[in-house]
Design a protein around this motif. Structure first.
Motif, PDB file in Angstrom:
ATOM      1  N   TRP A 126       0.842  -1.199   0.000  1.00 47.50           N
ATOM      2  CA  TRP A 126       0.000   0.000   0.000  1.00 47.50           C
ATOM      3  C   TRP A 126       0.876   1.247   0.000  1.00 47.50           C
ATOM      4  N   PRO A 127       0.734   2.119  -1.010  1.00 45.44           N
ATOM      5  CA  PRO A 127       1.618   3.289  -1.087  1.00 45.44           C
ATOM      6  C   PRO A 127       1.206   4.392  -0.121  1.00 45.44           C
ATOM      7  N   LYS A 128       2.203   5.153   0.316  1.00 42.39           N
ATOM      8  CA  LYS A 128       1.935   6.342   1.120  1.00 42.39           C
ATOM      9  C   LYS A 128       1.529   7.521   0.241  1.00 42.39           C
ATOM     10  N   ALA A 129       1.996   7.505  -1.004  1.00 39.99           N
ATOM     11  CA  ALA A 129       1.661   8.546  -1.977  1.00 39.99           C
ATOM     12  C   ALA A 129       1.945   7.990  -3.358  1.00 39.99           C
ATOM     13  N   ILE A 130       1.374   8.655  -4.367  1.00 44.02           N
ATOM     14  CA  ILE A 130       1.526   8.211  -5.752  1.00 44.02           C
ATOM     15  C   ILE A 130       1.946   9.398  -6.604  1.00 44.02           C
ATOM     16  N   VAL A 131       2.986   9.209  -7.392  1.00 38.48           N
ATOM     17  CA  VAL A 131       3.420  10.201  -8.374  1.00 38.48           C
ATOM     18  C   VAL A 131       3.074   9.652  -9.750  1.00 38.48           C
ATOM     19  N   VAL A 132       2.344  10.414 -10.545  1.00 37.31           N
ATOM     20  CA  VAL A 132       1.910   9.941 -11.856  1.00 37.31           C
ATOM     21  C   VAL A 132       2.453  10.853 -12.951  1.00 37.31           C
ATOM     22  N   ALA A 133       3.332  10.319 -13.781  1.00 38.96           N
ATOM     23  CA  ALA A 133       3.765  11.009 -14.998  1.00 38.96           C
ATOM     24  C   ALA A 133       2.743  10.691 -16.080  1.00 38.96           C
ATOM     25  N   SER A 134       1.973  11.703 -16.482  1.00 41.65           N
ATOM     26  CA  SER A 134       0.841  11.484 -17.376  1.00 41.65           C
ATOM     27  C   SER A 134       1.090  12.041 -18.764  1.00 41.65           C
ATOM     28  N   ALA A 135       0.670  11.265 -19.769  1.00 47.03           N
ATOM     29  CA  ALA A 135       0.762  11.713 -21.160  1.00 47.03           C
ATOM     30  C   ALA A 135      -0.064  12.957 -21.425  1.00 47.03           C
ATOM     31  N   HIS A 136      -1.007  13.266 -20.550  1.00 54.27           N
ATOM     32  CA  HIS A 136      -1.903  14.402 -20.772  1.00 54.27           C
ATOM     33  C   HIS A 136      -1.502  15.638 -19.975  1.00 54.27           C
ATOM     34  N   PHE A 137      -0.353  15.601 -19.350  1.00 56.13           N
ATOM     35  CA  PHE A 137       0.225  16.762 -18.669  1.00 56.13           C
ATOM     36  C   PHE A 137       1.546  17.034 -19.372  1.00 56.13           C
ATOM     37  N   THR A 138       1.525  17.940 -20.339  1.00 54.41           N
ATOM     38  CA  THR A 138       2.697  18.190 -21.179  1.00 54.41           C
ATOM     39  C   THR A 138       3.179  19.621 -20.977  1.00 54.41           C
ATOM     40  N   THR A 139       4.484  19.771 -20.815  1.00 54.81           N
ATOM     41  CA  THR A 139       5.102  21.075 -20.591  1.00 54.81           C
ATOM     42  C   THR A 139       6.474  21.104 -21.257  1.00 54.81           C
ATOM     43  N   ALA A 140       7.043  22.291 -21.346  1.00 56.80           N
ATOM     44  CA  ALA A 140       8.363  22.446 -21.961  1.00 56.80           C
ATOM     45  C   ALA A 140       9.477  21.981 -21.037  1.00 56.80           C
ATOM     46  N   GLN A 141       9.255  22.050 -19.719  1.00 56.85           N
ATOM     47  CA  GLN A 141      10.217  21.516 -18.764  1.00 56.85           C
ATOM     48  C   GLN A 141       9.444  20.792 -17.672  1.00 56.85           C
ATOM     49  N   PRO A 142      10.091  19.852 -16.975  1.00 54.28           N
ATOM     50  CA  PRO A 142       9.365  19.066 -15.986  1.00 54.28           C
ATOM     51  C   PRO A 142       8.631  19.960 -14.983  1.00 54.28           C
ATOM     52  N   THR A 143       7.379  19.626 -14.746  1.00 53.24           N
ATOM     53  CA  THR A 143       6.522  20.415 -13.865  1.00 53.24           C
ATOM     54  C   THR A 143       5.770  19.473 -12.942  1.00 53.24           C
ATOM     55  N   VAL A 144       5.693  19.879 -11.685  1.00 49.47           N
ATOM     56  CA  VAL A 144       5.095  19.042 -10.647  1.00 49.47           C
ATOM     57  C   VAL A 144       3.862  19.749 -10.098  1.00 49.47           C
ATOM     58  N   GLY A 145       2.744  19.038 -10.052  1.00 52.10           N
ATOM     59  CA  GLY A 145       1.522  19.603  -9.492  1.00 52.10           C
ATOM     60  C   GLY A 145       1.546  19.562  -7.974  1.00 52.10           C
ATOM     61  N   ALA A 146       1.233  20.697  -7.341  1.00 50.31           N
ATOM     62  CA  ALA A 146       1.351  20.795  -5.886  1.00 50.31           C
ATOM     63  C   ALA A 146       0.066  21.280  -5.228  1.00 50.31           C
ATOM     64  N   HIS A 147      -1.057  21.090  -5.885  1.00 49.78           N
ATOM     65  CA  HIS A 147      -2.330  21.495  -5.296  1.00 49.78           C
ATOM     66  C   HIS A 147      -2.672  20.576  -4.120  1.00 49.78           C
TER      67      HIS A 147
END
Length: 263
Positions: free
Chosen positions: A39-60
Motif C-alpha cells: 500500500w503506497p503512502k503517496a503516488i506520483v503519476v507522470a501522465s501523457a496528458h500533462f505536457t510542458t516544456a520543462q518538468p513540472t510538478v503539481g502541488a495542489h
C-alpha cells in the motif's frame, strides 16, 4: 520502527477515458492491481496528458478532477476522484530533479487529468492516497525521461509509487472505432513486440533509440507523449531493475494496452 516499503515503478496504458467505467480486460486488470502491491503512502503519476516544456510538478493540496476530453457519455463527466494532493512531496520531487541537473517547476494550481484519475479510480477507488501529477515533455526524448525517472527512484523506498500513465501503441487516427475487439494490426503488433523484447532484455540503449530502431515507430506514436511515461517508469526502476509484464490487451485494432512493473 516499520520496515521500509519498497514499491515497484509501473507503466500503465490508460486507453480511452471509458476505461473508468467500462468492463474490459484492461479495466479488470486495474481493478485488482492495487491489492497486489504494497500500500503506497503517496503516488506520483507522470501522465501523457500533462505536457510542458520543462518538468513540472503539481502541488495542489486538493486537486480538481479534470475532464480533459470531449464526446463521451455524460456519466463520465460526472465522475470525481477527490484524492488529496501532497505539496511537500511535490517540493521534494522538484528538488530531486534540480539536484540531478534537471530544472523543474512547481505548479500550485494543477488538477488530475484523465491519465491520472482514470487508472487510479480503478486501482484505488477510495481516493484516499495523496497524488502528485508530473508532466512529460512532448518535445523531449526518451533519455530525458529515463533521467527524470532515475532522479525519482529513491522515493520508491519511502513508500511512494512512481507510475507512468500513457499508451504502449497510440495512434488515434488509425483506430477501428467500430470494432473494439478487432485483432491487433500487423504494424502495431510488430512495434509492440519489438518494445517488449527490448524491455525484457533490459536493452536500455535500444529503447532510448526507439524512434530509429523500432519498426513502425512513427506510425505507432505520431507524437511521443504517450510513450514517454514508460521511460519515466523505466528510469524509476533503477539501473538494474527487472521488468515484469503485468498485462497485455488491445482495443480498436491498434491501441495496445500493455502494462509493466520495474523492480
Amino acid at each position: 520502527m516499520d520496515a521500509p516499503i519498497r514499491l515497484p515503478s509501473l507503466f500503465l496504458s490508460h486507453g480511452s477515458p471509458m476505461l473508468a467505467v467500462q468492463d474490459s480486460p484492461a479495466g479488470r486488470f486495474l481493478d485488482g492491481l492495487g491489492q497486489q502491491l504494497p500500500w503506497p503512502k503517496a503516488i506520483v503519476v507522470a501522465s501523457a496528458h500533462f505536457t510542458t516544456a520543462q518538468p513540472t510538478v503539481g502541488a495542489h493540496a486538493q486537486p480538481d478532477t479534470v475532464h480533459d476530453f470531449g464526446g463521451f457519455p455524460p456519466e463520465l463527466y460526472a465522475l470525481r476522484y477527490p484524492a488529496p494532493g501532497a505539496p511537500d512531496l511535490a517540493a521534494t520531487i522538484a528538488q530531486r530533479l534540480h539536484d540531478a541537473g534537471i530544472p523543474a517547476r512547481i505548479r500550485d494550481q494543477h488538477g488530475l487529468d484523465h491519465g491520472v484519475w482514470v487508472p487510479l479510480r480503478r486501482m484505488y477507488p477510495q481516493a484516499d492516497i495523496p497524488v502528485v501529477p508530473l508532466s512529460v515533455l512532448p518535445h523531449g526524448d526518451a533519455a530525458q525521461h529515463v533521467a527524470i525517472g532515475r532522479a525519482l527512484a529513491p522515493l520508491r523506498t519511502h513508500g511512494v509509487l512512481v507510475l507512468g500513465s500513457g499508451g504502449f501503441v497510440h495512434n488515434l487516427g488509425e483506430l477501428d472505432w467500430r470494432h473494439a475487439d478487432a485483432p491487433l494490426t500487423p504494424w502495431a503488433a510488430e512495434f509492440a513486440q519489438w518494445m517488449r523484447d527490448k524491455l525484457e532484455a533490459r536493452d536500455v540503449d535500444a529503447l532510448i533509440d526507439w524512434q530509429s530502431q523500432a519498426p513502425h515507430a512513427r506510425r505507432a506514436h505520431p507524437t511521443v507523449e504517450h510513450l514517454m511515461p514508460l521511460f519515466v517508469a523505466l528510469g524509476a526502476g533503477g539501473e538494474d531493475a527487472s521488468v515484469r509484464t503485468l498485462h497485455r490487451s488491445h482495443e480498436f485494432g491498434s491501441l495496445a494496452l500493455d502494462a509493466f512493473a520495474f523492480e
